[in-house]
Design a protein around this motif. Structure first.
Motif, PDB file in Angstrom:
ATOM      1  N   PHE A 261       5.163 -41.338 -64.783  1.00  0.00           N
ATOM      2  CA  PHE A 261       4.844 -41.484 -66.200  1.00  0.00           C
ATOM      3  C   PHE A 261       5.041 -40.166 -66.939  1.00  0.00           C
ATOM      4  N   VAL A 262       4.517 -39.085 -66.373  1.00  0.00           N
ATOM      5  CA  VAL A 262       4.622 -37.776 -67.026  1.00  0.00           C
ATOM      6  C   VAL A 262       6.082 -37.362 -67.147  1.00  0.00           C
ATOM      7  N   THR A 263       6.865 -37.569 -66.095  1.00  0.00           N
ATOM      8  CA  THR A 263       8.270 -37.191 -66.139  1.00  0.00           C
ATOM      9  C   THR A 263       9.040 -38.020 -67.155  1.00  0.00           C
TER      10      THR A 263
ATOM     11  N   TYR B 127       9.438 -26.464 -67.143  1.00  0.00           N
ATOM     12  CA  TYR B 127       8.120 -27.065 -66.965  1.00  0.00           C
ATOM     13  C   TYR B 127       8.040 -27.498 -65.514  1.00  0.00           C
ATOM     14  N   PHE B 128       6.980 -27.107 -64.814  1.00  0.00           N
ATOM     15  CA  PHE B 128       6.856 -27.491 -63.414  1.00  0.00           C
ATOM     16  C   PHE B 128       5.496 -28.116 -63.156  1.00  0.00           C
ATOM     17  N   ASP B 129       5.466 -29.005 -62.151  1.00  0.00           N
ATOM     18  CA  ASP B 129       4.216 -29.647 -61.752  1.00  0.00           C
ATOM     19  C   ASP B 129       4.373 -30.153 -60.328  1.00  0.00           C
ATOM     20  N   GLY B 130       3.283 -30.219 -59.608  1.00  0.00           N
ATOM     21  CA  GLY B 130       3.274 -30.737 -58.248  1.00  0.00           C
ATOM     22  C   GLY B 130       2.223 -31.804 -58.101  1.00  0.00           C
ATOM     23  N   SER B 131       2.372 -32.636 -57.071  1.00  0.00           N
ATOM     24  CA  SER B 131       1.410 -33.706 -56.836  1.00  0.00           C
ATOM     25  C   SER B 131       1.291 -33.955 -55.349  1.00  0.00           C
ATOM     26  N   ILE B 132       0.074 -34.245 -54.918  1.00  0.00           N
ATOM     27  CA  ILE B 132      -0.166 -34.580 -53.520  1.00  0.00           C
ATOM     28  C   ILE B 132      -0.280 -36.087 -53.414  1.00  0.00           C
ATOM     29  N   MET B 133       0.445 -36.666 -52.451  1.00  0.00           N
ATOM     30  CA  MET B 133       0.389 -38.106 -52.199  1.00  0.00           C
ATOM     31  C   MET B 133      -0.024 -38.309 -50.747  1.00  0.00           C
ATOM     32  N   ALA B 134      -0.368 -39.537 -50.383  1.00  0.00           N
ATOM     33  CA  ALA B 134      -0.820 -39.820 -49.021  1.00  0.00           C
ATOM     34  C   ALA B 134       0.230 -39.444 -47.970  1.00  0.00           C
TER      35      ALA B 134
ATOM     36  N   MET C 126      10.325 -30.741 -61.878  1.00  0.00           N
ATOM     37  CA  MET C 126      10.632 -29.713 -62.851  1.00  0.00           C
ATOM     38  C   MET C 126      11.475 -30.340 -63.957  1.00  0.00           C
ATOM     39  N   VAL C 127      11.268 -29.864 -65.155  1.00  0.00           N
ATOM     40  CA  VAL C 127      12.118 -30.227 -66.288  1.00  0.00           C
ATOM     41  C   VAL C 127      12.633 -28.906 -66.845  1.00  0.00           C
ATOM     42  N   LEU C 128      13.938 -28.771 -66.870  1.00  0.00           N
ATOM     43  CA  LEU C 128      14.569 -27.570 -67.404  1.00  0.00           C
ATOM     44  C   LEU C 128      15.196 -27.915 -68.751  1.00  0.00           C
ATOM     45  N   VAL C 129      14.929 -27.079 -69.734  1.00  0.00           N
ATOM     46  CA  VAL C 129      15.494 -27.276 -71.064  1.00  0.00           C
ATOM     47  C   VAL C 129      16.442 -26.110 -71.322  1.00  0.00           C
ATOM     48  N   SER C 130      17.717 -26.428 -71.503  1.00  0.00           N
ATOM     49  CA  SER C 130      18.728 -25.399 -71.726  1.00  0.00           C
ATOM     50  C   SER C 130      18.618 -24.858 -73.150  1.00  0.00           C
TER      51      SER C 130
ATOM     52  N   ARG D  30      18.073 -31.480 -71.488  1.00  0.00           N
ATOM     53  CA  ARG D  30      16.975 -31.543 -70.527  1.00  0.00           C
ATOM     54  C   ARG D  30      17.510 -31.984 -69.165  1.00  0.00           C
ATOM     55  N   LEU D  31      17.166 -31.211 -68.144  1.00  0.00           N
ATOM     56  CA  LEU D  31      17.553 -31.525 -66.780  1.00  0.00           C
ATOM     57  C   LEU D  31      16.269 -31.772 -65.986  1.00  0.00           C
ATOM     58  N   ARG D  32      16.199 -32.911 -65.323  1.00  0.00           N
ATOM     59  CA  ARG D  32      14.992 -33.259 -64.565  1.00  0.00           C
ATOM     60  C   ARG D  32      15.289 -33.204 -63.079  1.00  0.00           C
TER      61      ARG D  32
END
Length: 183
Positions: A64-66, A86-93, A100-104, A109-111
């Motif tokens: 959703f966030v991405t 923009y960076f973010d991490g998540s822990i899953m089971a 990461m989302v990179l904005v030139s 926007r590169l995801r």
């Protein structure tokens, strides 16, 4: 006594009950079978409904966030020489993930998404997202970069506002220091 107070509350108020307690355990318990019948009779005329407790899975939240990041990205007042990451991490089971989302400089926007196949803490996953985002940005030829992240610990350690108490966090921070020299 508590049952009578609960029933009195229900008869005087209109209430929606939210619970995550398994109803099967209650229904099959002989001790409370009589209580359930009494409650059912008392509560029949009221507007009470069962709403199951739901949870958001970390992967669904990351998706959703991405998906909506480009709509919610803050606009930066910068010259056209800077990239933004923009960076973010998540822990899953079964594992962990980093996005990461990179904005030139021209606004493209590169995801990127990375799946980590090892056990890691939330802070380690955040560092993995940052480090991999830096590596990708270097490969793209960026020399000026704004970095945005939501992990207070990682941001404070990278900005040298906090010390690295864990040897693992110190190693991650050292990797960031080596990569930041390229900018």
């Amino acid at each position: 006594m508590a049952t009578q107070k609960l029933l009195h509350y229900f008869t005087d108020h209109e209430v929606a009950v939210v619970t995550s307690y398994p109803l099967g355990d209650i229904v099959h318990n002989r001790d409370v079978a009589g209580w359930i019948s009494k409650w059912a009779l008392k509560l029949m005329g009221h507007n009470i409904r069962y709403i199951p407790h739901t949870a958001i899975k970390p992967q669904a939240l990351m998706d959703f966030v991405t998906k909506w990041t480009e709509v919610q990205l803050p606009t930066l007042d910068v010259t056209h020489k800077y990239w933004t990451m923009y960076f973010d991490g998540s822990i899953m089971a079964p594992g962990s993930g980093a996005r990461m989302v990179l904005v030139s400089p021209d606004g493209s926007r590169l995801r990127y998404a990375i799946r980590l196949h090892f056990l890691a803490s939330n802070n380690a996953v955040e560092y993995e997202a940052l480090i991999n985002g830096l590596r990708i940005t270097i490969e793209l030829g960026a020399t000026r970069l704004y970095i945005r992240g939501d992990s207070e610990l990682v941001v404070d350690q990278v900005k040298k506002e906090s010390s690295c108490k864990s040897p693992l966090m110190a190693a991650y921070c050292l990797d960031v220091r080596k990569l930041e020299d390229k900018f």
